[in-house]
Design a protein around this motif. Structure first.
Motif, mmCIF file in Angstrom:
data_model
loop_
_atom_site.group_PDB
_atom_site.id
_atom_site.type_symbol
_atom_site.label_atom_id
_atom_site.label_comp_id
_atom_site.label_asym_id
_atom_site.label_seq_id
_atom_site.Cartn_x
_atom_site.Cartn_y
_atom_site.Cartn_z
ATOM 1 N N ILE A 1 -0.725 0.497 -3.447
ATOM 2 C CA ILE A 1 -0.982 -0.870 -3.920
ATOM 3 C C ILE A 1 -2.067 -1.566 -3.084
ATOM 4 O O ILE A 1 -2.762 -2.455 -3.569
ATOM 5 C CB ILE A 1 0.323 -1.689 -3.946
ATOM 6 N N ARG A 2 -2.238 -1.112 -1.869
ATOM 7 C CA ARG A 2 -3.268 -1.730 -1.021
ATOM 8 C C ARG A 2 -4.673 -1.441 -1.533
ATOM 9 O O ARG A 2 -5.613 -2.146 -1.222
ATOM 10 C CB ARG A 2 -3.128 -1.225 0.421
ATOM 11 N N PHE A 3 -4.803 -0.378 -2.344
ATOM 12 C CA PHE A 3 -6.110 -0.007 -2.881
ATOM 13 C C PHE A 3 -6.260 -0.354 -4.368
ATOM 14 O O PHE A 3 -7.236 0.025 -5.000
ATOM 15 C CB PHE A 3 -6.366 1.492 -2.672
ATOM 16 N N ALA A 4 -5.292 -1.085 -4.919
ATOM 17 C CA ALA A 4 -5.320 -1.418 -6.348
ATOM 18 C C ALA A 4 -6.586 -2.195 -6.718
ATOM 19 O O ALA A 4 -7.210 -1.933 -7.752
ATOM 20 C CB ALA A 4 -4.071 -2.208 -6.730
#
Length: 199
Positions: free
Chosen positions: A183-186
């Motif tokens: 999710i940190r790279f979404a």
């Protein structure tokens, strides 16, 4: 008052008691006492527990050297499948004579037994009953089996367990996996999709 000889765990040892060097073979089945484990891992009360070995008479009492075999129910700690298998435990226990509680110099025989037992920490002591004629195995069976129950039972040594995402049994579906986006790279994935769309 219940008589010791009526106990399902009583073993007559009168023929070898107080006669050092004598031996009595034992190959019997006893009902499992209550209180061995719980619903997760344990031995059902009343289940057949076999004891094979011998009582050997020494000066101070009887030594039981035996193999105990009991049906253990458990739940695999990785895949949660029920496990039912026989569990075998080797045991050495001491049954001191009742009338040998003190010796001529006033020292307790238990003190001497503790010194000897200190050499083998696994040795347990249980009383002989009925004037030394009976060995009651109820406490021995309970103590031994509770002590030896597996803390983290496995259905097989290489159990793969369950998928942490969806709970699928990885033993049955070894190729199972999830494509997971961190999710940190979404936001970057969204930007990448926009850039690729414009080209």
């Amino acid at each position: 008052m219940a008589r010791i000889e009526d106990s399902p765990w009583a073993v007559s040892v009168a023929q070898v008691a107080s006669r050092p060097g004598q031996s009595k073979e034992i190959d019997e089945t006893f009902p499992a006492p209550s209180g061995i484990g719980d619903e997760i891992v344990g031995v059902d009360e009343g289940a057949d527990v076999s004891v094979t070995g011998s009582f050997d008479s020494i000066v101070d009492g009887l030594v039981l050297t035996a193999r105990i075999n009991a049906p253990v129910h458990a739940e695999c700690t990785r895949c949660l499948k029920p496990i039912k298998r026989d569990w075998t435990v080797n045991v050495t226990s001491f049954f001191p004579y009742e009338d040998a509680s003190t010796n001529s110099n006033g020292k307790s025989k238990d003190d001497e037994v503790d010194i000897i037992a200190g050499e083998d920490e696994s040795e347990d002591t249980y009383p002989l009953l009925g004037g030394g004629a009976w060995a009651d195995l109820e406490a021995l069976l309970r103590d031994t089996l509770v002590e030896e129950l597996p803390l983290q039972p496995l259905c097989k040594p290489d159990c793969k367990g369950l998928c942490s995402q969806c709970g699928v049994d990885l033993n049955e579906h070894p190729d199972h996996h999830h494509d997971v986006t961190d999710i940190r790279f979404a936001a970057l994935e969204g930007l990448k999709a926009k850039l690729e769309g414009k080209e």
